[in-house]
Design a protein around this motif. Sequence first.
Motif, mmCIF file in Angstrom:
data_model
loop_
_atom_site.group_PDB
_atom_site.id
_atom_site.type_symbol
_atom_site.label_atom_id
_atom_site.label_comp_id
_atom_site.label_asym_id
_atom_site.label_seq_id
_atom_site.Cartn_x
_atom_site.Cartn_y
_atom_site.Cartn_z
ATOM 1 N N TRP A 67 65.910 102.225 -1.170
ATOM 2 C CA TRP A 67 66.016 103.436 -0.356
ATOM 3 C C TRP A 67 67.411 103.538 0.270
ATOM 4 N N ILE A 68 67.903 102.441 0.870
ATOM 5 C CA ILE A 68 69.219 102.443 1.513
ATOM 6 C C ILE A 68 70.328 102.679 0.491
ATOM 7 N N LYS A 69 70.170 102.108 -0.676
ATOM 8 C CA LYS A 69 71.177 102.313 -1.721
ATOM 9 C C LYS A 69 71.263 103.779 -2.117
ATOM 10 N N LYS A 129 69.647 103.021 10.946
ATOM 11 C CA LYS A 129 68.245 103.109 11.346
ATOM 12 C C LYS A 129 67.330 102.627 10.227
ATOM 13 N N LEU A 130 67.677 102.948 8.973
ATOM 14 C CA LEU A 130 66.883 102.455 7.851
ATOM 15 C C LEU A 130 66.937 100.930 7.773
ATOM 16 N N PHE A 131 68.122 100.358 7.993
ATOM 17 C CA PHE A 131 68.245 98.901 7.993
ATOM 18 C C PHE A 131 67.381 98.285 9.094
ATOM 19 N N PHE A 161 52.149 102.064 5.528
ATOM 20 C CA PHE A 161 52.318 100.679 5.098
ATOM 21 C C PHE A 161 53.738 100.200 5.392
ATOM 22 N N PRO A 162 53.903 98.893 5.610
ATOM 23 C CA PRO A 162 55.254 98.332 5.634
ATOM 24 C C PRO A 162 55.804 98.255 4.213
ATOM 25 N N LEU A 163 57.066 98.586 4.054
ATOM 26 C CA LEU A 163 57.680 98.557 2.731
ATOM 27 C C LEU A 163 58.256 97.174 2.454
ATOM 28 N N SER A 164 58.260 96.801 1.192
ATOM 29 C CA SER A 164 58.823 95.513 0.812
ATOM 30 C C SER A 164 60.344 95.545 0.959
ATOM 31 N N PRO A 165 60.995 94.381 1.102
ATOM 32 C CA PRO A 165 62.461 94.368 1.211
ATOM 33 C C PRO A 165 63.143 95.040 0.029
ATOM 34 N N GLU A 166 62.585 94.896 -1.162
ATOM 35 C CA GLU A 166 63.181 95.533 -2.344
ATOM 36 C C GLU A 166 63.122 97.053 -2.236
ATOM 37 N N MET A 167 62.008 97.588 -1.716
ATOM 38 C CA MET A 167 61.900 99.035 -1.561
ATOM 39 C C MET A 167 62.879 99.546 -0.517
ATOM 40 N N TRP A 168 63.103 98.779 0.563
ATOM 41 C CA TRP A 168 64.078 99.189 1.569
ATOM 42 C C TRP A 168 65.501 99.161 0.995
ATOM 43 N N GLN A 169 65.814 98.143 0.227
ATOM 44 C CA GLN A 169 67.151 98.063 -0.377
ATOM 45 C C GLN A 169 67.386 99.239 -1.317
ATOM 46 N N ARG A 202 58.782 108.570 0.753
ATOM 47 C CA ARG A 202 59.070 107.274 1.364
ATOM 48 C C ARG A 202 58.670 107.250 2.837
ATOM 49 N N GLU A 203 58.925 108.342 3.532
ATOM 50 C CA GLU A 203 58.545 108.408 4.946
ATOM 51 C C GLU A 203 57.020 108.363 5.093
ATOM 52 N N ALA A 204 56.326 109.061 4.196
ATOM 53 C CA ALA A 204 54.863 109.071 4.272
ATOM 54 C C ALA A 204 54.287 107.685 4.024
ATOM 55 N N MET A 205 54.843 106.961 3.078
ATOM 56 C CA MET A 205 54.354 105.613 2.801
ATOM 57 C C MET A 205 54.698 104.659 3.936
ATOM 58 N N SER A 206 55.916 104.795 4.493
ATOM 59 C CA SER A 206 56.331 103.915 5.571
ATOM 60 C C SER A 206 55.511 104.137 6.834
ATOM 61 N N ALA A 207 54.960 105.334 6.999
ATOM 62 C CA ALA A 207 54.140 105.604 8.175
ATOM 63 C C ALA A 207 52.799 104.880 8.108
#
Length: 851
Positions: free
Chosen positions: A107-109, A126-128, A97-105, A90-95
């Motif tokens: 990950w946080i869950k 920080k993730l939020f 591309f921007p992640l979609s809101p669903e992917m962030w939710q 997830r960190e590699a992808m976030s570096a």
Amino acid sequence: MAETETLDSSSHPTENEDHDMPDADKSAKDSGSDSDSQSSSDSEDDAQQNEQIQALQNELLNNPSNYDTHVQYIKTLRKQGDIEKLRQAREAMSAIFPLSPEMWQEWIKDETSLSSGPDALPAIEKLFERGVSDYLSVALWSDYLSFIQEHDQSVSTLSAAGISKARNLFERALVATGLHVAEGSRIWELYREFEQAIFLTIDETDANSREKHVQRIRNLFHRQLSVPLADLSSTLLAFKAWEAEQGANLDVDSSNLDGLSPHLASLYQKALDMMNARTHHENQISRKVEPESERLQHFMAYLKFEQSLGDPARIQILYERAITEFPISSELWLDYTNYMDRTLKTSSLVRDIYKKATRNCPWVGELWVRYLLSLERGHASEDELSAVFEKSLQCTFSSFEEYLDIFLTRVDGLRRRLSSLTSGAENSSLDYITIRETFQRASDYLSPHLKNTESFLRMYRYWALLESTLGKDLVAARGVWESLLKISGSMLEAWQGYIAMETEMGNINEARSLFKRCYSKRFPGTGSEDICNSWIRFEREYGALDDFDLAVKKVTPRLEELQLFKLHEAKNAGVSVDDRDNSSRKNVREKRKSVSNLNEEQSPAKRHKDKAKNVKITSEDGKGQAKDTAKVNNTKPDIAASKPASGSKKENKEVSSGKPPQYNDQCTAFVSNLNLKANYDDLRRFFSDVGGVVAIRILTDKFIGKSRGLAYVDFSDDEHLAAAVAKNKQTLLGKRLSIAKSDPKGRKKGGAAHGSSSKQGDGADQTTENSKSGAKDSAEDSKGKGPQPSSHQRASNIQLKGKNTFAMPRAVRPLGWVDKDKPKPKESDSVEDENPKSNDEFRKMFIKSSS
């Protein structure tokens, strides 16, 4: 539970225990076999997952910018349950591309379920924060606010610090999503619920504090009722109900404005009118079933509507909503950043928008250029500018011109900073070294692709100018021009730019030496004559008389040589036309002889049968032959070959040999719907970007000599041909051309329309001349030579060539003509001829008459 139940039943045996034992043993064996098969299946699934993960890892190693592979890799790791690898993925992808809101939710869950203690709170916060900065998402903001109220002890206990933190977060959420027409009311409601929860904790005896908090909640209602949101009427009813709880006398079941203050009623009515004006656009963009292109157009229309009203905050919210729906639309990002540049130029908000734009569409060079300019306007540090510049060079653009634009933008920024510096010489020297290194990197990378182009020359001219002005190094400036001459020495503009620099700086002798170096070089077009004339003009303006005489002495023989070369080219072009005419006359003679040559290879019976087909060409006192020759000479060819290139030895050799050009149409494009005024130069310019043009043949009318709107263009190889065919449906002189690959095989079979027309154009004149001369000679023979062949033999005398049977003349007897030598048919035969005959009877009659 299943094991417990089994154990319980075994400890209390029944009366039929002895009878049930065999069944129990059997079921135990069955359960054992099921567990074995289940474990085997699980192991196979694990092995398959491991193979899939390894394959995805290898693919990401080779191509880290593959978005879909990142998504699949994260899904597979999440299914396997490898938490540490999942975090890294997830960190590699976030570096990148921007992640979609669903992917962030998601990950946080996962992180919340793994660690929910106070120590995990900062990491999840920080993730939020990272999630809400990628895209506009009301749902993600709602989760963020709920998480803080539930897991932050200072907020949940409603301490002063916690209340302040929560309110700051709510206000940020309102700025980000409070104007969201469709979903913004959700954040407003959460904010009011939080404040009402605080109100319930205030001591009833503290009337002053309670009154202040009531006013705070009332202000929240007023703020929400003044914003055009989707559920304004329900908010109004909620406000009335709350005011009734506070002792106000309001009709809580009606949405009328009775009992409200005039100011609030005015704000609400204005917001309601604004909402009604946007209802149509909101309905358009909410249709998920429509194609994405149509929905994007609906968003663009909505944006134009908002821009006409001129509220920047509302326009930005709508842009963010559109970006969330269409994150990789370069058109949308360019429009968004352009609007923000016009309105907020130096704001840090614009910088953040450019950062998101380049993460979503890294392949658009214009976004990177604007990003660098935005950083410069915001007085960003050199480290930040350099980092963005280096990151842009790692992207893949559609053209090398975009790379050049980024290099020049970087140089522009360095030049402006260097010009504004007032510090010591050391810093200035260091900065200019950066400019020189940037130019050198651009040259090394772009020279294989952009040499001999105007843009590449412009970069070198700029480089030499900065070397002489900012760098104060004339030797380095000359070195820049010398480097360009090594790369693009055949460009006249490169020599002219070098000479212009020396002339402007007053270095007349150096400029004269450059003229001496290049006047004898060969440049395309009229470049060779231009440089000679430029030297004469230069000496007239700057040189002495001796210098002028020397230039004339050098240039005059060169100009004469160029003039002779042009005359030679024109002569070769004329020879090629004469050769084509000679070849056409030769083909006419060969076709006339072809019939007589066939008799040598045929049997006596066949020669006797085809004797009438050999039409002998006769001429009294040579007049007939002269007349026919004149006809051939006056015939205009249907297809004209293109002019030979000036520098092609191969074509000059073919022209000088006198051989007619041969075209097999194996690498040829057929062009139709051509403008009748188009000539060879027009077609050659049209295909100049393709290149590889060998010859051009325009089909003309055989009677009037004008173009028929058709042409054949021969190319040197299939690659150039494919590029030419790709220009199909493009416009030339107001006509949309139809370009297709010529099919000589299909033309022979009659399968291609353009093939047949070409064949007709090539040989129509020759066939017509043969037919006319043959008919004329046959008529003269009938006057001077005794008995003529029978009617059947005369009919078989006509040779049908190709498929143009309608164009062949036929030997038609005059009305009333009677063959005196032919015996009269018997009466029985005449009676028999009057009766209808079958095909077999006609065939027998034909064979009999032929023999």
